[in-house]
Design a protein around this motif. Structure first.
Motif, PDB file in Angstrom:
ATOM      1  N   GLU A 183       0.557  -1.294  -0.238  1.00  0.00           N
ATOM      2  CA  GLU A 183      -0.072   0.040   0.038  1.00  0.00           C
ATOM      3  C   GLU A 183       0.781   1.103  -0.065  1.00  0.00           C
ATOM      4  O   GLU A 183       0.705   2.276  -0.585  1.00  0.00           O
ATOM      5  N   GLY A 184       1.904   1.196   0.867  1.00  0.00           N
ATOM      6  CA  GLY A 184       2.774   2.342   1.058  1.00  0.00           C
ATOM      7  C   GLY A 184       3.472   2.686  -0.444  1.00  0.00           C
ATOM      8  O   GLY A 184       3.393   3.945  -1.026  1.00  0.00           O
ATOM      9  N   VAL A 185       4.007   1.755  -1.394  1.00  0.00           N
ATOM     10  CA  VAL A 185       4.203   1.952  -2.852  1.00  0.00           C
ATOM     11  C   VAL A 185       3.308   2.545  -3.733  1.00  0.00           C
ATOM     12  O   VAL A 185       3.523   3.361  -4.559  1.00  0.00           O
ATOM     13  N   ALA A 186       2.121   1.881  -3.387  1.00  0.00           N
ATOM     14  CA  ALA A 186       0.880   2.222  -4.225  1.00  0.00           C
ATOM     15  C   ALA A 186       0.587   3.635  -4.309  1.00  0.00           C
ATOM     16  O   ALA A 186       0.331   4.477  -5.229  1.00  0.00           O
ATOM     17  N   LEU A 187       0.599   3.873  -2.969  1.00  0.00           N
ATOM     18  CA  LEU A 187       0.023   5.436  -2.698  1.00  0.00           C
ATOM     19  C   LEU A 187       1.099   6.416  -3.345  1.00  0.00           C
ATOM     20  O   LEU A 187       0.844   7.456  -3.938  1.00  0.00           O
ATOM     21  N   LYS A 188       2.522   6.012  -3.047  1.00  0.00           N
ATOM     22  CA  LYS A 188       3.662   6.779  -3.840  1.00  0.00           C
ATOM     23  C   LYS A 188       3.338   6.790  -5.274  1.00  0.00           C
ATOM     24  O   LYS A 188       3.583   7.985  -6.032  1.00  0.00           O
ATOM     25  N   GLN A 189       3.000   5.844  -5.816  1.00  0.00           N
ATOM     26  CA  GLN A 189       2.981   5.662  -7.305  1.00  0.00           C
ATOM     27  C   GLN A 189       1.745   6.588  -7.691  1.00  0.00           C
ATOM     28  O   GLN A 189       1.536   7.114  -8.953  1.00  0.00           O
TER      29      GLN A 189
END
Length: 312
Positions: A183-189
């Motif tokens: 989720e953390g990576v997806a939000l940054k994307q």
């Protein structure tokens, strides 16, 4: 954390017997006489890359409508399963005789992911945190907020299911307990520069989040095949590190997604914390057992000796 309910090789006892280690060579490990079945804990993602690059040693089973690896392993329907370490503690407390035989990652993936305006966990007093509805979520919110000196009783919690990314993007919640590598990576994307309060920065030991488990009765009956499967997964880890582009393609295909950019970003996030040799560190796991009781996830301290197999 929602994926807590959701995310191996032959081991040799390390010096002083404090941890388990797995060996690998440049040669392909011998495959089991017949493939070992393994159930994933969640939709295929980069954490599973070593499994997918393990060759024909494994027969991979994706989850159905929900995480079911624990049930499949405990009933003997599959021989190996991917399981969150906290689910292992809960299962053993309930009398389920499953044991971990290796770790896919060497550190926690859990975090309290917050809107950019939330500078530290204590700022969540009077704010809204979205939880999945599983009992582990409140335990982790409390642990992180309390360790930062915050008043947990003033945190407002609402059940959002498994919609952490969308609820943060639409600003319907101020924070969610989730995985920083997913989720953390997806939000940054998606352009949200969220703040991540990782659990190991707030009182947790550096425990291995994602484990490979088997039923004890399966291990006793099929030890040579389990060892061969673990060796193949270790070789798969070596391949993942050496050929990340290949790993991205394999995982994207398994997950049935065209978003290879996101898959690559998630793989890059987890590559540094894959567990070398799928090692289990006895000393760290003793600290983890104390942590599980301290945050109220289980009532009694898990037995590290009974919960982990250090020499399968």
């Amino acid at each position: 954390m929602h994926r807590f309910a959701l995310i191996l090789v032959a081991f040799a006892v390390a010096a002083c017997g404090s941890s388990s280690t797995a060996t690998s060579t440049d040669k392909e490990p011998a495959a089991p006489v017949r493939p070992v079945s393994i159930a994933l804990d969640f939709t295929p993602n980069p954490v599973h890359a070593p499994i997918y690059l393990a060759g024909n040693a494994l027969q991979i089973r994706k989850p159905g409508t929900g995480p079911d690896s624990l049930k499949l392993v405990s009933t003997g329907k599959v021989e190996l399963g991917v399981l969150d370490i906290h689910d292992l503690a809960i299962a053993r407390q309930e009398g389920v005789d499953v044991v971990a035989v290796g770790a896919l990652v060497s550190k926690p993936l859990a975090a309290l992911i917050a809107q950019p305006s939330i500078k530290r966990p204590r700022d969540l007093a009077g704010r809204t945190v979205g939880v999945s509805g599983l009992p582990s979520d409140p335990a982790f919110v409390k642990a992180i907020v309390t360790d930062d000196g915050g008043d947990y009783s003033k945190v407002k919690q609402v059940t959002i299911g498994f919609n952490a990314v969308s609820r943060l993007l639409t600003k319907r919640v101020d924070a969610v307990p989730a995985f920083w590598n997913a989720e953390g990576v997806a939000l940054k994307q998606r352009g949200l520069q969220a703040n991540e309060f990782r659990v190991e920065d707030y009182g947790a030991p550096a425990y291995p989040e994602v484990l490979l488990v088997t039923a004890r009765k399966t291990l006793e009956k099929e030890r040579p095949r389990i060892e061969a499967a673990l060796a193949a997964i270790t070789a798969g880890l070596d391949k993942t590190r050496a050929r990340p582009d290949e790993a991205v393609k394999v995982i994207a295909k398994a997950a049935e997604t065209d978003d290879t950019k996101l898959v690559r970003a998630e793989l890059d996030a987890v590559l540094p914390i894959f567990a070398d040799g799928l090692v289990l560190d006895r000393a760290v796991l003793q600290e983890w057992a104390d942590f599980e009781v301290r945050i109220g996830l289980v009532k009694t301290k898990p037995s590290v000796v009974d919960s982990f197999e250090f020499n399968p």
